[in-house]
Design a protein around this motif. Structure first.
Motif: not given
Length: 147
Positions: A28-37, A115-118, A14-22, A7-9
């Motif tokens: 979860s993150i949304v990359i380029d406004e369309s890729i949900e990971v 990177e390959s997954f995205v 991904l330059m995320i300061e505060h994640w919301e843990k489910e 999670v730290n890496v």
């Protein structure tokens, strides 16, 4: 690596300061406004990447032709990708998942996996909106007619 290190890496990369843990411990993150990971811990031994593509599936069987098409394309990509294409029953969306043994992760290969997954999720986002991507998938598929 441990789940906390992962999670730290990911936060730093991904330059995320505060994640919301489910509730299930995932992030979860949304990359380029369309890729949900989603990054999901599994049995403290595995990390699962999950990405959803396309819209919510209808409750009837009208999606059958689209799923057949995507599964044909998935078959052609098996040689180059170890990701699983399925349906997330909870979200009723097509899902791509990759399961990774945490003990085999390092900083470098974690980033390679991300990177390959995205890239793979991005491919499927485009494929889900198109009628054909067969030529780019495999020379074998150019001989088949996809319905």
């Amino acid at each position: 690596m441990t789940w906390e290190e992962i999670v730290n890496v990911l936060s730093e990369f991904l330059m995320i300061e505060h994640w919301e843990k489910e509730e299930d411990g995932s992030y979860s993150i949304v990359i380029d406004e369309s890729i949900e990971v989603n990054f999901i811990p599994l049995d403290k031994n595995y990390l699962v990447f999950q990405g959803c593509i396309g819209e919510t599936l209808p409750a009837n069987n009208s999606i059958e032709a689209k799923l057949k098409q995507l599964l044909r394309w998935n078959f052609a990509r098996i040689e180059d990708n170890n990701d699983v294409l399925s349906i997330d029953q909870r979200l009723r969306r097509i899902s791509i998942a990759r399961k990774i043994l945490i003990s085999q992760l390092s900083l470098d290969n974690l980033m390679d996996h991300v990177e390959s997954f995205v890239r793979n999720v991005d491919f499927w986002l485009v494929a889900a909106e198109r009628k054909t991507v067969a030529v780019g998938l495999s020379p074998l598929l150019s001989r088949f007619r996809l319905k």
